[in-house]
Design a protein around this motif. Structure first.
Motif, PDB file in Angstrom:
ATOM      1  N   LYS A 114       2.796  -0.582  10.314  1.00  0.00           N
ATOM      2  CA  LYS A 114       3.704   0.519  10.506  1.00  0.00           C
ATOM      3  C   LYS A 114       4.136   1.209   9.093  1.00  0.00           C
ATOM      4  CE  LYS A 114       7.923  -2.403  10.806  1.00  0.00           C
ATOM      5  NZ  LYS A 114       9.072  -3.006  11.681  1.00  0.00           N
ATOM      6  N   LEU A 115       4.236   2.250   9.137  1.00  0.00           N
ATOM      7  CA  LEU A 115       4.502   2.868   7.971  1.00  0.00           C
ATOM      8  C   LEU A 115       5.926   3.293   7.514  1.00  0.00           C
ATOM      9  CD1 LEU A 115       1.432   5.310   8.202  1.00  0.00           C
ATOM     10  CD2 LEU A 115       1.655   3.527   6.652  1.00  0.00           C
ATOM     11  N   PHE A 140       8.139   6.194   5.750  1.00  0.00           N
ATOM     12  CA  PHE A 140       7.991   7.470   5.015  1.00  0.00           C
ATOM     13  C   PHE A 140       9.256   7.833   4.241  1.00  0.00           C
ATOM     14  CE2 PHE A 140       3.995   9.047   7.056  1.00  0.00           C
ATOM     15  CZ  PHE A 140       3.818   8.281   8.222  1.00  0.00           C
ATOM     16  N   GLY A 141       8.834   8.819   3.526  1.00  0.00           N
ATOM     17  CA  GLY A 141       9.753   9.561   2.752  1.00  0.00           C
ATOM     18  C   GLY A 141      10.146  10.882   3.796  1.00  0.00           C
ATOM     19  N   GLN A 142      11.178  11.793   2.990  1.00  0.00           N
ATOM     20  CA  GLN A 142      11.519  12.655   3.863  1.00  0.00           C
ATOM     21  C   GLN A 142      10.649  14.013   4.024  1.00  0.00           C
ATOM     22  OE1 GLN A 142      12.943  11.300   1.128  1.00  0.00           O
ATOM     23  NE2 GLN A 142      15.145  10.599   1.562  1.00  0.00           N
ATOM     24  N   GLY A 143       9.632  14.042   2.998  1.00  0.00           N
ATOM     25  CA  GLY A 143       8.793  15.115   2.917  1.00  0.00           C
ATOM     26  C   GLY A 143       8.841  16.156   1.993  1.00  0.00           C
ATOM     27  N   ARG A 166       3.559   1.136   2.934  1.00  0.00           N
ATOM     28  CA  ARG A 166       3.040  -0.086   4.063  1.00  0.00           C
ATOM     29  C   ARG A 166       2.992  -1.628   3.458  1.00  0.00           C
ATOM     30  NH1 ARG A 166      -2.808   0.453   6.574  1.00  0.00           N
ATOM     31  NH2 ARG A 166      -3.174  -1.304   5.052  1.00  0.00           N
ATOM     32  N   TYR A 195       0.905   3.510  17.454  1.00  0.00           N
ATOM     33  CA  TYR A 195       2.464   3.777  16.868  1.00  0.00           C
ATOM     34  C   TYR A 195       3.028   4.777  17.446  1.00  0.00           C
ATOM     35  CZ  TYR A 195       0.223   0.333  13.365  1.00  0.00           C
ATOM     36  OH  TYR A 195      -0.493  -0.609  13.178  1.00  0.00           O
ATOM     37  N   TYR A 204       0.231  11.514   2.642  1.00  0.00           N
ATOM     38  CA  TYR A 204      -0.174  12.199   3.997  1.00  0.00           C
ATOM     39  C   TYR A 204      -0.073  13.810   3.987  1.00  0.00           C
ATOM     40  CZ  TYR A 204      -1.157   7.995   6.958  1.00  0.00           C
ATOM     41  OH  TYR A 204      -1.684   6.791   7.255  1.00  0.00           O
ATOM     42  N   TYR A 226       6.431   7.349  16.026  1.00  0.00           N
ATOM     43  CA  TYR A 226       7.485   7.699  15.094  1.00  0.00           C
ATOM     44  C   TYR A 226       8.024   9.139  15.700  1.00  0.00           C
ATOM     45  CZ  TYR A 226       4.377   4.904  11.808  1.00  0.00           C
ATOM     46  OH  TYR A 226       3.891   3.838  11.226  1.00  0.00           O
ATOM     47  N   TYR A 259       0.936  -1.278  -0.053  1.00  0.00           N
ATOM     48  CA  TYR A 259       0.045   0.064   0.102  1.00  0.00           C
ATOM     49  C   TYR A 259       1.011   1.333   0.039  1.00  0.00           C
ATOM     50  CZ  TYR A 259      -3.389  -3.324   1.529  1.00  0.00           C
ATOM     51  OH  TYR A 259      -4.289  -4.658   1.597  1.00  0.00           O
ATOM     52  N   PHE A 266       3.930  13.868   2.818  1.00  0.00           N
ATOM     53  CA  PHE A 266       4.804  12.831   3.177  1.00  0.00           C
ATOM     54  C   PHE A 266       4.240  11.867   2.336  1.00  0.00           C
ATOM     55  CE2 PHE A 266       7.562  14.052   6.238  1.00  0.00           C
ATOM     56  CZ  PHE A 266       6.875  15.001   7.148  1.00  0.00           C
ATOM     57  N   MET A 317       3.213  20.305   4.711  1.00  0.00           N
ATOM     58  CA  MET A 317       4.162  19.281   4.381  1.00  0.00           C
ATOM     59  C   MET A 317       3.746  18.200   3.627  1.00  0.00           C
ATOM     60  SD  MET A 317       7.588  18.229   4.542  1.00  0.00           S
ATOM     61  CE  MET A 317       8.506  18.970   5.892  1.00  0.00           C
ATOM     62  N   MET A 370      -1.383  15.073  11.083  1.00  0.00           N
ATOM     63  CA  MET A 370      -1.068  14.915   9.610  1.00  0.00           C
ATOM     64  C   MET A 370      -2.390  13.877   9.388  1.00  0.00           C
ATOM     65  SD  MET A 370       2.367  12.952   8.490  1.00  0.00           S
ATOM     66  CE  MET A 370       2.384  11.965   9.849  1.00  0.00           C
ATOM     67  N   GLU A 418      13.418  11.813   7.277  1.00  0.00           N
ATOM     68  CA  GLU A 418      12.087  11.013   6.999  1.00  0.00           C
ATOM     69  C   GLU A 418      11.668  10.840   8.441  1.00  0.00           C
ATOM     70  OE1 GLU A 418      15.000   9.934   6.512  1.00  0.00           O
ATOM     71  OE2 GLU A 418      15.329   7.809   6.688  1.00  0.00           O
TER      72      GLU A 418
END
Lengths: 118, 113
Positions: free
Chosen positions: A105-106, A108-111, A95, B33, A37, B35, A33, A91, A89, A45, B42
């Motif tokens: 849990k996800l 993520f990229g750096q945004g 998943r 969760y 965000y 983070y 998936y 993101f 921002m 977010m 990231e």
């Protein structure tokens, strides 16, 4: 391990125009998936759009759409008719498929910071 | 319905001190969760609770970090003693099931000086 890369630290767009945010990812899974965000300044977010890898059709939510290129492992977000409220921002996140431990849990990229000019 | 709430929104502490962050998930959400986003990088996974049990804590950076979720409701993340590199924004998210959408809090910005 999966990785997500957003190569655009900042983007800007004029109000009412269209902007595309880029995201690439790396995975050995065939089913997974992908998400975009949005985090407005000092706010929570929120999920903008999601794409299931087994679906060939690109997801669309009103002015937000994605270009999902599975072979290229690319997942870009297009915002049409940009509005001032789109400034945030953004993101990109991955998943893995359901099954096993903690698949929720996800990664993520750096945004990407999106600025919308009036 | 209240969303995911995090306290405090900001915290500035000195190196060596202790800080405790709190997350109140959406009522009925078994999955919680944590983070963290270090400046400019990231958002990284720290750990995952299912009710009061730690399902996955593979992202916890070291033993200075301790997370709890007593009773399966709210969760705390304690950093003791804090180091400069612990500075960042700590996010909490909850979901009713792992396959479902995760809802995020607004984050706690931690600054260690």
């Amino acid at each position: 391990a999966q990785t997500v890369t957003q190569s655009q630290p900042e983007m800007s767009v004029q109000e009412a125009e269209t902007v595309t945010l880029s995201c690439t990812y790396d995975t050995s899974e065939s089913d997974y998936y992908l998400f975009w965000y949005k985090q407005p300044p000092s706010r929570q977010m929120i999920l903008v759009i999601r794409q299931e890898a087994y679906k060939q059709q690109n997801a669309t939510e009103n002015r937000f759409s994605v270009n999902f290129q599975k072979a290229a492992k690319s997942f870009s977000l297009k915002i049409s008719d940009s509005q001032l409220g789109d400034a945030a921002m953004y993101f990109c996140a991955y998943r893995r498929p359901a099954g096993g431990t903690s698949y929720g849990k996800l990664t993520f990229g750096q945004g990407t910071i999106l600025t919308v000019h009036p | 319905e209240a969303g995911v709430t995090q306290f405090p929104s900001h915290s500035v502490i000195e190196k060596g001190q202790t800080v405790t962050l709190r997350c109140d998930p959406i009522s009925g959400h078994d999955n919680l969760y944590w983070y963290r986003r270090v400046m400019g990088k990231e958002i990284k996974f720290l750990l995952h609770f299912v009710k009061e049990s730690k399902q996955d804590e593979s992202g916890m950076p070291n033993n200075r970090f301790l997370a709890e979720r007593t009773g399966g409701t709210y969760s705390t993340l304690k950093v003791q003693p804090a180091e400069l590199e612990d500075s960042g924004v700590y996010f909490c998210a909850s979901s009713p099931r792992q396959i479902a959408e995760a809802f995020f809090g607004q984050g706690t910005r931690l600054t260690v000086v």
